[in-house]
Design a protein around this motif. Structure first.
Motif, short mmCIF file in Angstrom:
data_model
loop_
_atom_site.label_atom_id
_atom_site.label_comp_id
_atom_site.label_asym_id
_atom_site.label_seq_id
_atom_site.Cartn_x
_atom_site.Cartn_y
_atom_site.Cartn_z
N LYS A 29 -0.69 -5.91 -12.60
CA LYS A 29 -1.71 -5.74 -11.57
C LYS A 29 -1.17 -5.47 -10.17
CE LYS A 29 -5.14 -6.48 -14.38
NZ LYS A 29 -6.11 -5.41 -14.71
N LEU A 30 0.13 -5.65 -9.99
CA LEU A 30 0.69 -5.40 -8.66
C LEU A 30 2.14 -4.95 -8.78
CD1 LEU A 30 2.70 -7.99 -7.94
CD2 LEU A 30 0.55 -9.13 -7.53
N ALA A 31 2.67 -4.49 -7.66
CA ALA A 31 4.06 -4.05 -7.61
C ALA A 31 4.74 -4.66 -6.39
CB ALA A 31 4.15 -2.53 -7.56
N VAL A 32 6.04 -4.91 -6.51
CA VAL A 32 6.82 -5.45 -5.40
C VAL A 32 7.81 -4.37 -4.97
CG1 VAL A 32 8.37 -7.28 -4.65
CG2 VAL A 32 6.61 -7.77 -6.36
N THR A 54 -2.48 -15.91 -13.12
CA THR A 54 -2.03 -15.43 -11.81
C THR A 54 -0.65 -14.78 -11.90
OG1 THR A 54 -1.00 -17.55 -11.23
CG2 THR A 54 -3.32 -17.24 -10.63
N ILE A 55 -0.34 -13.98 -10.90
CA ILE A 55 0.99 -13.40 -10.74
C ILE A 55 1.59 -14.02 -9.49
CG2 ILE A 55 2.32 -11.30 -10.32
CD1 ILE A 55 0.16 -9.76 -11.82
N GLU A 56 2.75 -14.61 -9.64
CA GLU A 56 3.38 -15.36 -8.55
C GLU A 56 4.62 -14.65 -8.04
OE1 GLU A 56 4.13 -19.80 -9.02
OE2 GLU A 56 6.20 -19.01 -8.99
N THR A 57 4.67 -14.42 -6.73
CA THR A 57 5.82 -13.77 -6.09
C THR A 57 6.33 -14.67 -4.98
OG1 THR A 57 4.82 -11.61 -6.53
CG2 THR A 57 6.67 -11.68 -4.99
N ASN A 59 0.27 -16.09 -4.61
CA ASN A 59 -0.31 -16.14 -5.94
C ASN A 59 -1.52 -15.21 -5.98
OD1 ASN A 59 0.74 -18.19 -8.06
ND2 ASN A 59 0.98 -19.25 -6.09
N TYR A 60 -1.48 -14.25 -6.87
CA TYR A 60 -2.57 -13.28 -6.98
C TYR A 60 -3.31 -13.50 -8.29
CZ TYR A 60 -4.99 -8.89 -7.88
OH TYR A 60 -5.94 -7.95 -8.17
N SER A 61 -4.62 -13.67 -8.20
CA SER A 61 -5.45 -13.85 -9.38
C SER A 61 -6.06 -12.53 -9.79
CB SER A 61 -6.57 -14.87 -9.10
OG SER A 61 -7.48 -14.91 -10.19
N LYS A 93 -8.22 -12.12 -12.08
CA LYS A 93 -9.62 -12.32 -12.47
C LYS A 93 -10.57 -12.01 -11.33
CE LYS A 93 -12.77 -15.71 -14.48
NZ LYS A 93 -12.91 -17.10 -15.00
N ASP A 94 -10.29 -12.56 -10.14
CA ASP A 94 -11.20 -12.35 -9.01
C ASP A 94 -10.53 -11.68 -7.81
OD1 ASP A 94 -9.58 -14.34 -8.09
OD2 ASP A 94 -11.14 -15.87 -7.99
N SER A 95 -9.30 -11.19 -8.02
CA SER A 95 -8.53 -10.49 -6.97
C SER A 95 -8.25 -11.36 -5.74
CB SER A 95 -9.27 -9.21 -6.53
OG SER A 95 -9.42 -8.33 -7.62
N SER A 96 -8.29 -12.67 -5.93
CA SER A 96 -8.03 -13.57 -4.80
C SER A 96 -6.53 -13.70 -4.54
CB SER A 96 -8.62 -14.95 -5.07
OG SER A 96 -7.99 -15.55 -6.19
N ILE A 97 -6.19 -13.99 -3.29
CA ILE A 97 -4.79 -14.12 -2.87
C ILE A 97 -4.60 -15.46 -2.18
CG2 ILE A 97 -3.00 -13.19 -1.35
CD1 ILE A 97 -4.39 -10.44 -1.68
N ALA A 98 -3.58 -16.20 -2.62
CA ALA A 98 -3.29 -17.50 -2.01
C ALA A 98 -1.85 -17.51 -1.51
CB ALA A 98 -3.50 -18.62 -3.03
N LYS A 99 -1.68 -17.74 -0.21
CA LYS A 99 -0.34 -17.79 0.39
C LYS A 99 0.07 -19.24 0.59
CE LYS A 99 -0.55 -13.43 2.98
NZ LYS A 99 -0.36 -12.81 4.32
#
Length: 336
Positions: A182-185, A202-205, A235-237, A239-245
């Motif tokens: 779902k994302l790229a770094v 979630t995807i965690e970077t 952390n990117y979800s 499911k709901d495209s939410s972002i948590a820093k």
């Protein structure tokens, strides 16, 4: 269908000639994350048969077979001798299941395309590889990494399914891109960890050094770009495209790289997923009975699964039973 594809994989390892169509079919099947469990089981059975043989010796034999097959198919795209020598250089730091699948190559059509290799790390194992540009990558349990045989003039791109820690060699003219579902770094040269298992929510970077751009896919087709600074985790979800820093504790994020298993206020569901990948086991329990349980545990290198469950037993008052690769967990019965 599954039996046919596993038969193709075994034939390839045995150096039997496969048609271009068969190789494409094998590659397509292995790229499907849903087949990861079957691939793991296949490799584990072959690992058990070969446990008394040094991985380097086995790998060198595989290389010889690849060379012979290459000789018979001169007119088809193949791994060049430079890459074979490179594999020989890093063979000592790769475990056998990774070596076997990393030797798999992609045959394109007659038009020139990028050739990829793929490292697959089964549950219960970890590995590390060094790419041709000297980028160093550590791979956690249950992880697949697809990467080019050689980097061209464009971006340096890899594809991650699982968790990996990267120390990217600097090259301001060629950005290094880690693609997930779902994302790229995007980076030029830095140190960071990405956790993107297909079955995680979630995807965690987490960024340790340097700067990176997080490029998040959107429904509209436009990427949302977030610049990260050292000490920051996102952390990117999906499911709901939410972002948590947030910030992070270094050992919590990359302790696995040094063979240390860390749980920091983890939900019971996350805890069991980590244990299953780390020890290559299946944990059986009623999720509804453990929804509110959280746990903080830090294990040193070499701690046994028995020791871990002794801690869990006392911490959250459960009974457990280990039966080979399966672990059964139930709440302790209250005394009447």
């Amino acid at each position: 269908m599954i039996e046919k594809v596993l038969s193709l994989l075994e034939r390839f390892i045995a150096n039997e000639r496969l048609s271009v169509q068969e190789l494409k079919q094998l590659r397509k099947w292995m790229e499907n994350s849903e087949n990861m469990t079957l691939v793991n089981k296949w490799m584990e059975s072959h690992w058990e048969k070969a446990h008394e043989i040094e991985s380097k010796v086995v790998f060198e034999e595989i290389l010889k077979k690849i060379d012979r097959q290459s000789f018979l198919r001169k007119n088809e795209p193949f791994l060049n001798s430079k890459w074979v020598k490179y594999f020989q250089r890093v063979a000592a730091i790769l475990i056998l299941p990774v070596i076997i699948v990393s030797s798999f190559y992609y045959l394109s059509t007659q038009t020139l395309k990028v050739q990829y290799s793929e490292a697959i790390v089964p549950n219960g194992q970890k590995s590390e590889i060094i790419l041709p540009d000297s980028t160093h990558i550590w791979l956690n349990s249950g992880t697949r990494l697809r990467y080019p045989v050689a980097f061209g003039k464009g971006n340096r791109e890899v594809f991650l399914y699982g968790e990996a820690y990267f120390e990217v060699s600097k090259n301001k003219h060629q950005p290094f891109i880690v693609n997930t579902s779902k994302l790229a770094v995007k980076v030029l040269g830095t140190k960071f960890n990405v956790k993107a298992y297909p079955d995680d929510k979630t995807i965690e970077t987490a960024l340790l050094e340097g700067k990176i751009n997080l490029m998040i896919q959107s429904v509209s087709g436009k990427n949302k770009v977030l610049e990260m600074t050292p000490g920051e985790m996102i952390n990117y979800s999906a499911k709901d495209s939410s972002i948590a820093k947030s910030g992070f504790i270094k050992d919590d994020v990359i302790g696995w790289k040094n063979n240390r298993l860390v749980f920091r206020d983890d939900t019971f569901n996350n805890l069991t997923k980590k244990i299953e990948r780390w020890y290559n086991v299946e944990i059986i329990y009623d999720k509804t009975l453990f929804e509110d349980q959280r746990l903080t545990v830090e294990l040193l290198e070499g701690e046994s699964i028995e020791r871990l469950f002794q801690i869990i037993e006392k911490a959250i008052n459960v009974d457990y039973r280990i039966d080979k690769q399966k672990i059964y967990i139930n709440p302790k019965m209250k005394n009447k």
